[in-house]
Design an enzyme around this catalytic site. Sequence first.
Site, PDB file in Angstrom:
ATOM      1  N   LEU A  17       0.816  -1.208   0.000  1.00 19.49           N
ATOM      2  CA  LEU A  17       0.000   0.000   0.000  1.00 19.49           C
ATOM      3  C   LEU A  17       0.861   1.274   0.000  1.00 19.49           C
ATOM      4  CD1 LEU A  17      -2.863   1.332   0.717  1.00 19.49           C
ATOM      5  CD2 LEU A  17      -2.054   1.189   3.076  1.00 19.49           C
ATOM      6  N   HIS A  18       0.565   2.192  -0.879  1.00 19.98           N
ATOM      7  CA  HIS A  18       1.251   3.485  -0.840  1.00 19.98           C
ATOM      8  C   HIS A  18       0.342   4.572  -1.386  1.00 19.98           C
ATOM      9  CE1 HIS A  18       2.129   1.689  -4.740  1.00 19.98           C
ATOM     10  NE2 HIS A  18       2.217   2.916  -5.229  1.00 19.98           N
ATOM     11  N   LEU A  19       0.513   5.727  -0.832  1.00 19.45           N
ATOM     12  CA  LEU A  19      -0.293   6.878  -1.194  1.00 19.45           C
ATOM     13  C   LEU A  19       0.557   7.794  -2.081  1.00 19.45           C
ATOM     14  CD1 LEU A  19      -2.511   8.622   1.398  1.00 19.45           C
ATOM     15  CD2 LEU A  19      -1.011  10.023  -0.007  1.00 19.45           C
TER      16      LEU A  19
END
Length: 156
Positions: free
Chosen positions: A111-113
Amino acid sequence: MAYVSGAERTPDGCFICAAIDGADPEATRYVVELAERTIVLLNRYPYSPGHLMIAPRRHLADLAEMSADEGKALFVTTQRALTALREASQPGGFNIGLNLGGPAGASVDHLHLHVVPRWGGDTNFMPVIGDVKVLPEHLDTTAARLREVYAGLPAP
Ligand SMILES: [Zn+2]
């Protein structure tokens, strides 16, 4: 989206975890901040200069798997990133988003923004920075500038 997906494809493993554990110098090269619960690194194939990726240190794919503490840390880290980018390059706005799952454009299951700084009239900028021969030096310069700014921010 295909552009970002291609850029993030890592057949040999997770480039975010590699950046966290320091195993791969090429992965750690664009790390801007490694905090207790989060990592901030430059996207190697940015939509705009200073395009950051912010991830929890724990390898997980789904936002719903994050603990409340990890969620808070991710959000606080994002706030710090906005502060740092404003100081470094005075963008006029930001696009911030998550791609969860392959059909949504995620091609690494960590997960990464994305935080993409935007400037008025920057829509024609991609063809310029899309030249991969220009990117490495540009990214090193951006990374160095952001590390300098981060060093002057209050501790997270
Ligand atoms: Zn990972």
